[in-house]
Write a protein that holds these residues in place. Structure first.
Motif, mmCIF file in Angstrom:
data_model
loop_
_atom_site.group_PDB
_atom_site.id
_atom_site.type_symbol
_atom_site.label_atom_id
_atom_site.label_comp_id
_atom_site.label_asym_id
_atom_site.label_seq_id
_atom_site.Cartn_x
_atom_site.Cartn_y
_atom_site.Cartn_z
ATOM 1 N N THR A 1 0.838 -1.197 0.000
ATOM 2 C CA THR A 1 0.000 0.000 0.000
ATOM 3 C C THR A 1 0.874 1.249 0.000
ATOM 4 O O THR A 1 1.836 1.347 0.762
ATOM 5 C CB THR A 1 -0.916 0.013 1.229
ATOM 6 N N ILE A 2 0.537 2.193 -0.851
ATOM 7 C CA ILE A 2 1.213 3.492 -0.899
ATOM 8 C C ILE A 2 0.187 4.580 -0.604
ATOM 9 O O ILE A 2 -0.906 4.592 -1.176
ATOM 10 C CB ILE A 2 1.865 3.747 -2.277
ATOM 11 N N PHE A 3 0.547 5.476 0.295
ATOM 12 C CA PHE A 3 -0.325 6.598 0.658
ATOM 13 C C PHE A 3 0.204 7.875 0.029
ATOM 14 O O PHE A 3 1.364 8.243 0.231
ATOM 15 C CB PHE A 3 -0.388 6.742 2.174
ATOM 16 N N VAL A 4 -0.621 8.539 -0.767
ATOM 17 C CA VAL A 4 -0.248 9.808 -1.407
ATOM 18 C C VAL A 4 -0.968 10.924 -0.666
ATOM 19 O O VAL A 4 -2.183 11.078 -0.775
ATOM 20 C CB VAL A 4 -0.638 9.824 -2.900
ATOM 21 N N SER A 5 -0.220 11.695 0.108
ATOM 22 C CA SER A 5 -0.823 12.741 0.932
ATOM 23 C C SER A 5 -1.244 13.936 0.079
ATOM 24 O O SER A 5 -0.807 14.113 -1.058
ATOM 25 C CB SER A 5 0.161 13.202 2.004
ATOM 26 N N GLN A 6 -2.104 14.765 0.658
ATOM 27 C CA GLN A 6 -2.540 15.972 -0.036
ATOM 28 C C GLN A 6 -1.380 16.958 -0.200
ATOM 29 O O GLN A 6 -1.294 17.668 -1.196
ATOM 30 C CB GLN A 6 -3.693 16.636 0.724
ATOM 31 N N PRO B 1 2.378 -0.071 -6.378
ATOM 32 C CA PRO B 1 1.543 -0.536 -5.266
ATOM 33 C C PRO B 1 0.439 -1.478 -5.756
ATOM 34 O O PRO B 1 0.102 -1.500 -6.946
ATOM 35 C CB PRO B 1 0.937 0.761 -4.732
ATOM 36 N N GLU B 2 -0.108 -2.245 -4.822
ATOM 37 C CA GLU B 2 -1.316 -3.033 -5.090
ATOM 38 C C GLU B 2 -2.551 -2.274 -4.638
ATOM 39 O O GLU B 2 -3.643 -2.473 -5.165
ATOM 40 C CB GLU B 2 -1.221 -4.372 -4.369
ATOM 41 N N LEU B 3 -2.351 -1.395 -3.650
ATOM 42 C CA LEU B 3 -3.407 -0.499 -3.178
ATOM 43 C C LEU B 3 -2.823 0.898 -3.088
ATOM 44 O O LEU B 3 -1.795 1.107 -2.438
ATOM 45 C CB LEU B 3 -3.934 -0.943 -1.810
ATOM 46 N N LEU B 4 -3.463 1.844 -3.752
ATOM 47 C CA LEU B 4 -3.002 3.227 -3.745
ATOM 48 C C LEU B 4 -4.049 4.076 -3.037
ATOM 49 O O LEU B 4 -5.201 4.150 -3.476
ATOM 50 C CB LEU B 4 -2.788 3.720 -5.176
ATOM 51 N N ILE B 5 -3.657 4.678 -1.924
ATOM 52 C CA ILE B 5 -4.543 5.564 -1.167
ATOM 53 C C ILE B 5 -4.161 6.991 -1.500
ATOM 54 O O ILE B 5 -3.013 7.402 -1.309
ATOM 55 C CB ILE B 5 -4.425 5.310 0.341
ATOM 56 N N MET B 6 -5.115 7.764 -1.999
ATOM 57 C CA MET B 6 -4.824 9.106 -2.499
ATOM 58 C C MET B 6 -5.717 10.122 -1.793
ATOM 59 O O MET B 6 -6.937 10.049 -1.864
ATOM 60 C CB MET B 6 -5.044 9.147 -4.016
ATOM 61 N N ASP B 7 -5.078 11.061 -1.105
ATOM 62 C CA ASP B 7 -5.802 12.090 -0.352
ATOM 63 C C ASP B 7 -5.979 13.317 -1.238
ATOM 64 O O ASP B 7 -5.021 14.025 -1.539
ATOM 65 C CB ASP B 7 -5.014 12.450 0.908
ATOM 66 N N GLN B 8 -7.214 13.552 -1.671
ATOM 67 C CA GLN B 8 -7.560 14.692 -2.528
ATOM 68 C C GLN B 8 -6.688 14.731 -3.791
ATOM 69 O O GLN B 8 -6.001 15.722 -4.068
ATOM 70 C CB GLN B 8 -7.436 16.017 -1.759
ATOM 71 N N PRO B 9 -6.684 13.671 -4.601
ATOM 72 C CA PRO B 9 -5.801 13.624 -5.773
ATOM 73 C C PRO B 9 -6.160 14.629 -6.854
ATOM 74 O O PRO B 9 -5.316 14.954 -7.693
ATOM 75 C CB PRO B 9 -5.987 12.188 -6.288
ATOM 76 N N PHE B 10 -7.400 15.120 -6.871
ATOM 77 C CA PHE B 10 -7.829 16.030 -7.934
ATOM 78 C C PHE B 10 -7.619 17.494 -7.561
ATOM 79 O O PHE B 10 -7.854 18.388 -8.369
ATOM 80 C CB PHE B 10 -9.300 15.788 -8.276
ATOM 81 N N THR B 11 -7.177 17.730 -6.320
ATOM 82 C CA THR B 11 -6.953 19.085 -5.861
ATOM 83 C C THR B 11 -5.846 19.753 -6.664
ATOM 84 O O THR B 11 -4.771 19.185 -6.842
ATOM 85 C CB THR B 11 -6.577 19.094 -4.369
ATOM 86 N N GLY B 12 -6.114 20.954 -7.152
ATOM 87 C CA GLY B 12 -5.109 21.715 -7.888
ATOM 88 C C GLY B 12 -5.020 21.390 -9.364
ATOM 89 O O GLY B 12 -4.247 22.026 -10.080
#
Length: 507
Positions: free
Chosen positions: A70-75, A163-174
């Motif tokens: 799992t990879i977490f992509v922060s805002q 990653p097998e699971l990608l967690i994305m925090d507000q990926p469309f922001t900006g």
């Protein structure tokens, strides 16, 4: 074939921080190849839930199972720190000196390839640069990138980690409209290849391929099911305190000028390459403008000329507040008349490790750099301080608390800014821009991170301020529904050139 076994399973998972409940009895499953959207109002626990899923934090009670990579992509990204410029001043991104060598985009990618052990990758063959349409960034350094460009580069870095699971925090922001559509299409293609997603986003941003959504309110799931069946459950209530009068907070007489901004044939270059080309633009006192354009169109650079952050303002025909640039006024004379907010400015209040969750400091290795309270951040707007705050007067503290009371955030008065949710942080920074009743408001994507109620309220608040107090405003947004009704003029940039300059026609 995609497995039917759950890849993520939460059973009555709860989370508390210093005896304060954050999440309560969260139960759901996510199967391989499936995707989930998490939505809810600011501070509802969305990012904390994402951190539970990826096991960055551990539940106070209940069970969390996740055996997949799992990879977490922060805002918020960390490019300032990566480039070695984490403690620089805001205008640094517009200054370029021969003796400085800030990290370039190719250098960043090469470091990423090395860290990931991906010797098979080369920049020339990296198709993701074309997918995200940012191959043109290969001649830039990290600090020259716009908010949208940073976001796309951040996402490329996450995808390269396979990653097998990608967690994305507000990926469309900006991202502009086209870039958001391109990202949604790319994510859908990746789901076909078996990648699963958890997306923290707004209700209107849920991609079509997402089949399940969780709605959070005050740390609890209030709805779980198909996005088509959400109805109106996501948001409720209002953040306005009608007992506080805006006119009282803006009682100081705003300075009067004939011309706020006037540009004649303005050109800006970066290492010999044109960024702004032959810009002609005039803003009169009391006018409200929308500044529009795709990511990388030159909007931030144009604003940097107005805020006196770009030294090329001295070499152009530029008038600010009735004075020709370079005629004796100081940078601080100009800034004293401007209330400013931008995503990039937000980053400078998140220095060091910063805080990337709605309950910052919750992980044991977090080392917040700043000790500013939310009140301190609001008061820093009086002197345009970034990341610091001078000793305050009792009057300034009273005004700051009144602004917090207006938006029903008095609970944050003594809270560290880094300990507020990202949506709350953006509200605090907007109050910072308003606190000195400026002659000019410059708001660059001010609604990023806000929920629907907050967006609607602040549109109304800005309309009231601009119409009743005759404050001039320049408003930047990729979402036309976020632009206040008081905005009646539009300047549109494309590749550094003006393609539209005149009256607004979409309202």
């Amino acid at each position: 074939m995609v497995s039917d076994y759950p890849m993520v399973s939460l059973e009555k998972a709860s989370l508390s921080y210093k005896n304060t409940p954050v999440l309560k009895d969260i139960t759901f499953q996510l199967k391989a190849g499936k995707s989930l959207a998490i939505i809810g109002s600011s501070g509802s626990g969305k990012t904390s839930l994402a951190k539970l899923i990826c096991k960055e934090v551990h539940p106070t009670s209940g069970e969390v199972e996740n055996s997949f990579r799992t990879i977490f992509v922060s805002q918020q990204d960390h490019f300032s720190e990566i480039a070695g410029l984490g403690s620089t001043y805001y205008s640094k991104r517009y200054e370029f000196h021969d003796y400085e060598n800030p990290m370039t985009v190719p250098e960043f990618l090469q470091q990423l390839f090395k860290r990931l052990g991906r010797e098979d990758l080369t920049i020339e063959d990296l198709e993701l640069l074309d997918t995200f349409k940012i191959r043109y960034l290969l001649d830039r350094n990290l600090m020259q990138l716009s908010n949208g460009e940073r976001k796309r580069l951040q996402l490329i870095g996450a995808i390269l980690e396979q990653p097998e699971l990608l967690i994305m925090d507000q990926p469309f922001t900006g991202l502009d409209v086209q870039a958001r559509a391109q990202l949604a299409e790319l994510l859908e293609k990746l789901t076909i290849q078996g990648l699963s997603f958890v997306l923290i986003c707004g209700k209107s941003e849920i991609p079509d391929f997402v089949e399940n959504v969780l709605v959070l309110k005050e740390g609890q799931i209030t709805f779980q099911g198909s996005p088509q069946h959400i109805g109106t459950q996501e948001y409720s209530g209002s953040i306005i305190n009608t007992e506080v009068k805006v006119d009282t907070l803006l009682s100081r007489d705003t300075e009067q000028f004939e011309t706020i901004i006037k540009m004649k044939h303005v050109n800006v270059q970066m290492k010999g390459k044109p960024i702004l080309v032959d810009i002609n633009w005039e803003v009169k006192q009391g006018e409200c403008w929308a500044l529009l354009g795709h990511n990388g169109a030159g909007k931030s650079t144009l604003l940097s000329m107005v805020t006196a952050d770009n030294p090329q303002g001295y070499t152009n025909d530029l008038i600010l507040f009735d004075l020709k640039r370079g005629s004796g006024e100081s940078i601080w004379d100009i800034k004293n008349r401007i209330g400013f907010l931008s995503p990039e400015l937000h980053l400078y209040f998140m220095r060091g490790n910063g805080v990337l969750s709605s309950v910052p400091g919750i992980s044991s290795d977090a080392k917040p750099y700043s000790t500013l309270s939310c009140t301190d951040v609001i008061i820093s707007g009086y002197r345009d301080e970034i990341g610091t705050a001078s000793p305050v007067t009792p009057h300034q503290r009273t005004i700051a608390h009144s602004w917090l009371e207006l938006v029903n955030l008095t609970k944050l008065a003594d809270t560290l800014f880094l300990n507020a949710s990202l949506g709350e942080q953006r509200v605090i920074l907007l109050l910072r821009a308003l606190v000195k009743a400026p002659a000019l408001l410059i708001l660059d994507e001010p609604c990023q991170g806000m929920d629907a109620d907050q967006i609607q309220y602040f549109k109304s608040l800005l309309d009231h301020i601009c119409t009743s107090r005759h404050i001039t405003m320049v408003y930047v947004s990729h979402h036309k529904n976020e632009i206040p009704d008081s905005v009646q003029k539009v300047l549109v940039l494309e590749k550094g050139k003006v393609i539209e300059n005149g009256s607004r026609t979409d309202n």
